[in-house]
Structures are given as structure tokens and as C-alpha cells.
Design a protein around this motif. Structure first.
Motif, PDB file in Angstrom:
ATOM      1  N   ASP A 135      55.264  44.226  31.457  1.00  0.00           N
ATOM      2  CA  ASP A 135      53.802  44.194  31.559  1.00  0.00           C
ATOM      3  C   ASP A 135      53.350  42.916  32.257  1.00  0.00           C
ATOM      4  OD1 ASP A 135      53.872  46.481  30.078  1.00  0.00           O
ATOM      5  OD2 ASP A 135      52.967  45.625  28.272  1.00  0.00           O
ATOM      6  N   ILE A 136      52.342  43.053  33.122  1.00  0.00           N
ATOM      7  CA  ILE A 136      51.690  41.921  33.775  1.00  0.00           C
ATOM      8  C   ILE A 136      50.198  41.994  33.482  1.00  0.00           C
ATOM      9  CG2 ILE A 136      51.180  40.738  35.943  1.00  0.00           C
ATOM     10  CD1 ILE A 136      53.587  41.993  37.212  1.00  0.00           C
ATOM     11  N   MET A 137      49.611  40.880  33.055  1.00  0.00           N
ATOM     12  CA  MET A 137      48.156  40.805  32.929  1.00  0.00           C
ATOM     13  C   MET A 137      47.587  40.130  34.170  1.00  0.00           C
ATOM     14  SD  MET A 137      47.448  39.933  28.918  1.00  0.00           S
ATOM     15  CE  MET A 137      45.783  40.573  28.992  1.00  0.00           C
ATOM     16  N   LEU A 138      46.511  40.714  34.692  1.00  0.00           N
ATOM     17  CA  LEU A 138      45.881  40.242  35.915  1.00  0.00           C
ATOM     18  C   LEU A 138      44.551  39.554  35.605  1.00  0.00           C
ATOM     19  CD1 LEU A 138      46.295  43.560  37.957  1.00  0.00           C
ATOM     20  CD2 LEU A 138      47.870  41.607  37.933  1.00  0.00           C
ATOM     21  N   TYR A 141      43.321  32.183  37.609  1.00  0.00           N
ATOM     22  CA  TYR A 141      44.381  33.042  38.158  1.00  0.00           C
ATOM     23  C   TYR A 141      44.509  32.845  39.665  1.00  0.00           C
ATOM     24  CZ  TYR A 141      47.510  37.074  37.809  1.00  0.00           C
ATOM     25  OH  TYR A 141      48.611  37.891  37.790  1.00  0.00           O
ATOM     26  N   SER A 142      45.684  33.209  40.176  1.00  0.00           N
ATOM     27  CA  SER A 142      45.933  33.144  41.614  1.00  0.00           C
ATOM     28  C   SER A 142      46.920  34.236  41.995  1.00  0.00           C
ATOM     29  CB  SER A 142      46.512  31.779  42.008  1.00  0.00           C
ATOM     30  OG  SER A 142      47.823  31.626  41.479  1.00  0.00           O
ATOM     31  N   ASN A 143      46.924  34.591  43.263  1.00  0.00           N
ATOM     32  CA  ASN A 143      47.923  35.534  43.761  1.00  0.00           C
ATOM     33  C   ASN A 143      49.329  34.982  43.599  1.00  0.00           C
ATOM     34  OD1 ASN A 143      45.965  37.397  44.474  1.00  0.00           O
ATOM     35  ND2 ASN A 143      45.844  36.716  46.609  1.00  0.00           N
ATOM     36  N   ALA A 144      49.461  33.668  43.669  1.00  0.00           N
ATOM     37  CA  ALA A 144      50.779  33.050  43.502  1.00  0.00           C
ATOM     38  C   ALA A 144      51.320  33.289  42.098  1.00  0.00           C
ATOM     39  CB  ALA A 144      50.698  31.551  43.789  1.00  0.00           C
ATOM     40  N   GLU A 145      50.441  33.250  41.088  1.00  0.00           N
ATOM     41  CA  GLU A 145      50.901  33.535  39.720  1.00  0.00           C
ATOM     42  C   GLU A 145      51.376  34.976  39.601  1.00  0.00           C
ATOM     43  OE1 GLU A 145      49.267  33.741  35.095  1.00  0.00           O
ATOM     44  OE2 GLU A 145      48.237  32.423  36.532  1.00  0.00           O
ATOM     45  N   THR A 194      35.295  36.196  38.538  1.00  0.00           N
ATOM     46  CA  THR A 194      34.156  37.115  38.539  1.00  0.00           C
ATOM     47  C   THR A 194      34.681  38.551  38.654  1.00  0.00           C
ATOM     48  OG1 THR A 194      33.964  37.142  40.943  1.00  0.00           O
ATOM     49  CG2 THR A 194      32.795  35.378  39.766  1.00  0.00           C
ATOM     50  N   PRO A 195      33.840  39.553  38.369  1.00  0.00           N
ATOM     51  CA  PRO A 195      34.283  40.939  38.527  1.00  0.00           C
ATOM     52  C   PRO A 195      34.798  41.249  39.939  1.00  0.00           C
ATOM     53  CG  PRO A 195      32.285  40.884  37.217  1.00  0.00           C
ATOM     54  CD  PRO A 195      32.521  39.479  37.703  1.00  0.00           C
ATOM     55  N   ASP A 196      34.138  40.716  40.962  1.00  0.00           N
ATOM     56  CA  ASP A 196      34.608  40.955  42.336  1.00  0.00           C
ATOM     57  C   ASP A 196      35.962  40.298  42.576  1.00  0.00           C
ATOM     58  OD1 ASP A 196      32.424  42.473  42.978  1.00  0.00           O
ATOM     59  OD2 ASP A 196      31.368  40.885  44.058  1.00  0.00           O
ATOM     60  N   GLU A 197      36.148  39.105  42.051  1.00  0.00           N
ATOM     61  CA  GLU A 197      37.436  38.428  42.195  1.00  0.00           C
ATOM     62  C   GLU A 197      38.529  39.179  41.436  1.00  0.00           C
ATOM     63  OE1 GLU A 197      35.897  33.778  42.677  1.00  0.00           O
ATOM     64  OE2 GLU A 197      36.223  34.646  40.688  1.00  0.00           O
ATOM     65  N   ALA A 198      38.189  39.686  40.251  1.00  0.00           N
ATOM     66  CA  ALA A 198      39.154  40.465  39.474  1.00  0.00           C
ATOM     67  C   ALA A 198      39.567  41.721  40.239  1.00  0.00           C
ATOM     68  CB  ALA A 198      38.565  40.835  38.117  1.00  0.00           C
ATOM     69  N   ALA A 199      38.600  42.374  40.890  1.00  0.00           N
ATOM     70  CA  ALA A 199      38.916  43.559  41.693  1.00  0.00           C
ATOM     71  C   ALA A 199      39.862  43.204  42.833  1.00  0.00           C
ATOM     72  CB  ALA A 199      37.635  44.182  42.241  1.00  0.00           C
ATOM     73  N   ASP A 200      39.647  42.064  43.457  1.00  0.00           N
ATOM     74  CA  ASP A 200      40.536  41.625  44.541  1.00  0.00           C
ATOM     75  C   ASP A 200      41.947  41.367  44.016  1.00  0.00           C
ATOM     76  OD1 ASP A 200      38.545  41.803  46.439  1.00  0.00           O
ATOM     77  OD2 ASP A 200      38.007  39.674  46.319  1.00  0.00           O
ATOM     78  N   PHE A 201      42.067  40.765  42.826  1.00  0.00           N
ATOM     79  CA  PHE A 201      43.396  40.548  42.240  1.00  0.00           C
ATOM     80  C   PHE A 201      44.091  41.882  41.971  1.00  0.00           C
ATOM     81  CE2 PHE A 201      41.762  36.296  40.632  1.00  0.00           C
ATOM     82  CZ  PHE A 201      42.567  35.546  41.477  1.00  0.00           C
ATOM     83  N   PRO A 255      43.120  53.455  45.213  1.00  0.00           N
ATOM     84  CA  PRO A 255      43.066  52.191  44.468  1.00  0.00           C
ATOM     85  C   PRO A 255      41.674  51.570  44.425  1.00  0.00           C
ATOM     86  CG  PRO A 255      45.070  52.277  45.762  1.00  0.00           C
ATOM     87  CD  PRO A 255      44.257  53.488  46.151  1.00  0.00           C
ATOM     88  N   GLU A 256      40.946  51.675  45.554  1.00  0.00           N
ATOM     89  CA  GLU A 256      39.578  51.144  45.580  1.00  0.00           C
ATOM     90  C   GLU A 256      38.683  51.912  44.608  1.00  0.00           C
ATOM     91  OE1 GLU A 256      41.740  49.864  49.063  1.00  0.00           O
ATOM     92  OE2 GLU A 256      41.445  51.858  48.186  1.00  0.00           O
ATOM     93  N   GLY A 257      38.919  53.218  44.462  1.00  0.00           N
ATOM     94  CA  GLY A 257      38.156  54.018  43.515  1.00  0.00           C
ATOM     95  C   GLY A 257      38.527  53.718  42.078  1.00  0.00           C
ATOM     96  N   LEU A 258      39.802  53.424  41.844  1.00  0.00           N
ATOM     97  CA  LEU A 258      40.237  53.102  40.490  1.00  0.00           C
ATOM     98  C   LEU A 258      39.623  51.794  39.997  1.00  0.00           C
ATOM     99  CD1 LEU A 258      43.978  54.172  40.765  1.00  0.00           C
ATOM    100  CD2 LEU A 258      42.202  55.301  39.409  1.00  0.00           C
ATOM    101  N   VAL A 259      39.337  50.884  40.924  1.00  0.00           N
ATOM    102  CA  VAL A 259      38.675  49.626  40.547  1.00  0.00           C
ATOM    103  C   VAL A 259      37.322  49.906  39.907  1.00  0.00           C
ATOM    104  CG1 VAL A 259      37.574  47.555  41.473  1.00  0.00           C
ATOM    105  CG2 VAL A 259      39.854  48.181  42.236  1.00  0.00           C
ATOM    106  N   VAL A 260      36.617  50.901  40.436  1.00  0.00           N
ATOM    107  CA  VAL A 260      35.272  51.228  39.936  1.00  0.00           C
ATOM    108  C   VAL A 260      35.296  52.570  39.201  1.00  0.00           C
ATOM    109  CG1 VAL A 260      34.039  49.849  41.638  1.00  0.00           C
ATOM    110  CG2 VAL A 260      34.673  52.207  42.200  1.00  0.00           C
ATOM    111  N   GLN A 261      36.432  52.880  38.593  1.00  0.00           N
ATOM    112  CA  GLN A 261      36.614  54.181  37.949  1.00  0.00           C
ATOM    113  C   GLN A 261      35.535  54.472  36.914  1.00  0.00           C
ATOM    114  OE1 GLN A 261      39.199  54.609  34.713  1.00  0.00           O
ATOM    115  NE2 GLN A 261      40.173  56.488  35.427  1.00  0.00           N
TER     116      GLN A 261
END
Length: 359
Positions: free
Chosen positions: A153-156, A161-165, A204-211, A345-351
Motif C-alpha cells: 500500500d502507498i498513501m498519496l 508530499y512530493s513526487n520524489a517521495e 490542496t485538492p488540485d495538488e492532490a489530484a496531480d499527485f 484516470p482524470e474522471g476517477l479523480v472527480v469520481q
């Protein structure tokens, strides 16, 4: 005894060494392991079951606090079909080479580790009791024990947080032999320590979606194909038990707070471990499994909602729903594949927003 339909067994093991700060699952203190009285209660309820399962899932809590002998005892009572998928959840710091060897010998085919992050500071912030090095060691021991199916399991979108993590955590899991990875966004649930004391540095929610979208791309690049909103697997290694939930098949849950769905009827056990042990509580009805439930579950999957199957369950789309679905396709949130409507995947972000419009 009916084997005509797929059937899964879920055994809830609520005991934990410590409560993670984000966790809202029903749990009980269990630093010394799982009391035999609790195992006996599960055996009592299993004796009432007349169907042989295609899958068995030990969830928690921390099921790896069971001894191999207790797991063997429970699996004997489950009487799974040949070739059944048998999953056991584990925390990296509660297993040893001996216990993993024992779980494998008892019949467990699939071990699932809650790794969450390869950053030790992050793990401490989450209330996890293992380290990244400990997770790596646990994965190596699972491979040595002969597990061909290893999950992580990975938590995002955690604090700072960062992409490197994410990349470091993905590398840890891949190098540890994981065939399946669950990657999901942190959600602050009511009643948790994080709800009372929110952590600093959350995106932020937008940043979380990008992650999330970054994680989907990277997992695909490394050979883990997305098949559900939070689940990714090497081809042929998808989790069969959870697919029973998402495809609205039959499953029986045993233990406090466990849920069941049998012949389209839902029920649940009250969250009362002592009452479950004593036999003084019983499953409570929760309603029917409806066509709406089928739609909700199917749109978690990348395969999507098959409209003839939806209609066979009594579902019917209105003209307004169909128009909205066409808008989702036009904006890249979904695709039509013959008679199937599937989210990207873009739709699942705003599912959640999409489902609110559809229901």
C-alpha cells in the motif's frame, strides 16, 4: 452446497499494536496477539457457513498478529475451493521469517503489507510503527517464504508530499517483489487523531489530484496496470477478493464491523468485539444491493459500467443521464467502449462529483 456463483469470505481481525492517526477502521488493542477466544468466535460463525469460498481475506486491524496455527485453524474451517485466493494483511514490523513461513504453509497465497511511505519522518507522522528499512526487510522475507503474490500500500498526498517521495516508495515496493500495489489519497476521517489534530503541510485538492495522476502514470510505466480507482497490478495479479465487492458478487463478512452481501441482501456486524466473542450480538440488516449500488461499484473499475448488465439488474438511464455521460466523454473524463461507460484516470479523480450527477 452451492458453488455456482463466486463467493468470498472476509474475516475481520480487529487487533492492532497501535492506532494509526488516519485510521477509522474498527480496531482493538492487540500488542500480545489475537486472543484464542476471538478465533473461537470466528470458528463458531464459520461453522454456520455452507458454501466453499473462492477467496478468503483476513483484514483488520492487523491480521498478521494471528499465529500461523490460528490461521491454519481458520482456513481449515473456511474450507476454500482448490485454487482459492487467500489474502492476509500485515504490518511490516509484526512479521518474522518464521511467521511468514508459517502463514505460507497454512495456505495463505497472498500477503499484503501496509507500507504507505519510504520516508521515515512521514511514517512517524502517520503513526506507523515500522521504518522503510523494516518494510524492505519484510518484503524480502515474504519472497523467501515463497509468496508469489505480494501486495503493498502507498498513501498519496501526505504532508509536505512530493513526487520524489512517491518514486522512492514505488521503488521500495517494486524491488521487494510486489505484484500488486494499492495507491490511495489520504482522507481525513471523522473520529481519527488526524481529524482532531490535522497535520500541517497537506496539499490542496488540485495538488492532490496531480499527485494521483502522477502515481497512475508512474505505476503504468513500471508495469502496474490500473484496474480500479486505487488498485494497480501486474497483468494476471489483480485482487480477486475485492473484485467480488466491485462486481456485486456474494461475500460473507465475519467479525465486529464486518459487512456481507448475500443474494443481494446486505448486512453488517455491530462494532462490538466483546459482544462478538460472547455471541450476544448478531448481524444487522443493511438493505438491498440495488442497481444503483452496481453502478457505483462498476464505475470504480477501469472496465466500467456495462449497460446491458446494468439493465439486467433493473437499472435504466434517463435522457439527462446519457447527456451528462456524453459530456464526461467530451471532456476526457470517460470513454465509451461499445456498450460500456468507463471513467478515465482524470474522471476517477472527480469520481464523487460524477456519481452525484448520475445518481
Amino acid at each position: 452446497m452451492s458453488n455456482k456463483k463466486l463467493f468470498g469470505l472476509y474475516l475481520h481481525v480487529p487487533y492492532c499494536k497501535a492506532k494509526c492517526r488516519y485510521c477509522d477502521f474498527y480496531s482493538a488493542p492487540g500488542a500480545r496477539g489475537v486472543p484464542q477466544a476471538y478465533v473461537d468466535a470466528l470458528l463458531r460463525e464459520l461453522a454456520k457457513n455452507t458454501r466453499r469460498p473462492d477467496t478468503v481475506y483476513f483484514g483488520g486491524g492487523t491480521p498478521a498478529l494471528l499465529s500461523p496455527a490460528q490461521v491454519e485453524m481458520l482456513l481449515r474451517a473456511c474450507d476454500p475451493l482448490p485454487g482459492a485466493e487467500i489474502t492476509l494483511e500485515a504490518n511490516p514490523d509484526v512479521v518474522t521469517q518464521e511467521t511468514l513461513n508459517g502463514f505460507r504453509a497454512a495456505g495463505v497465497t497472498r500477503i499484503s503489507f501496509g507500507v504507505q511511505s519510504a520516508d521515515d519522518t512521514q511514517l512517524r507522522r502517520l503513526g506507523r510503527t515500522h521504518t522503510a528499512a523494516g518494510a524492505s526487510a519484510a518484503l524480502a522475507m515474504a519472497q523467501k517464504a515463497g509468496f508469489a503474490e505480494i501486495c503493498g500500500d502507498i498513501m498519496l498526498a501526505l504532508s509536505y508530499y512530493s513526487n520524489a517521495e512517491f518514486d522512492a516508495t514505488l521503488a521500495l515496493l517494486k524491488n521487494g517483489g510486489c505484484t500488486h500495489i494499492s495507491a490511495y489519497l489520504l482522507k481525513i476521517e471523522p473520529g481519527t487523531a488526524f481529524a482532531k489534530y490535522p497535520p500541517d503541510g497537506l496539499p490542496t485538492p488540485d495538488e492532490a489530484a496531480d499527485f494521483y495522476l502522477y502515481a497512475v502514470r508512474r505505476l503504468e510505466q513500471e508495469g502496474y496496470r490500473q484496474y480500479e480507482i486505487s488498485n494497480f497490478a501486474r497483468p494476471g495479479h489483480e485482487g480477486r477478493h475485492n473484485l467480488l465487492y466491485w462486481n456485486c458478487c456474494d461475500y460473507l463478512g465475519l467479525g465486529p464491523a464486518a459487512h456481507s452481501c448475500l443474494d443481494a441482501l446486505r448486512s453488517y456486524w455491530p462494532g462490538d468485539v466483546q459482544g462478538f466473542i460472547a455471541g450476544t450480538v448478531q448481524p444487522q440488516p443493511e438493505g438491498d444491493c440495488t442497481a444503483e449500488d452496481f453502478l457505483l461499484m462498476q464505475l470504480r473499475l477501469r472496465t466500467g459500467l456495462n449497460l446491458p448488465q446494468y439493465a439486467a439488474r433493473g437499472g435504466q438511464l434517463t435522457a439527462a443521464q446519457r447527456a451528462f455521460m456524453r459530456q464526461c466523454v467530451a471532456h476526457g473524463y470517460a470513454v465509451w467502449q461499445d456498450d460500456t461507460f468507463a471513467l478515465t484516470p482524470e474522471g476517477l479523480v472527480v469520481q464523487n462529483a460524477i456519481l452525484e450527477e448520475l445518481i
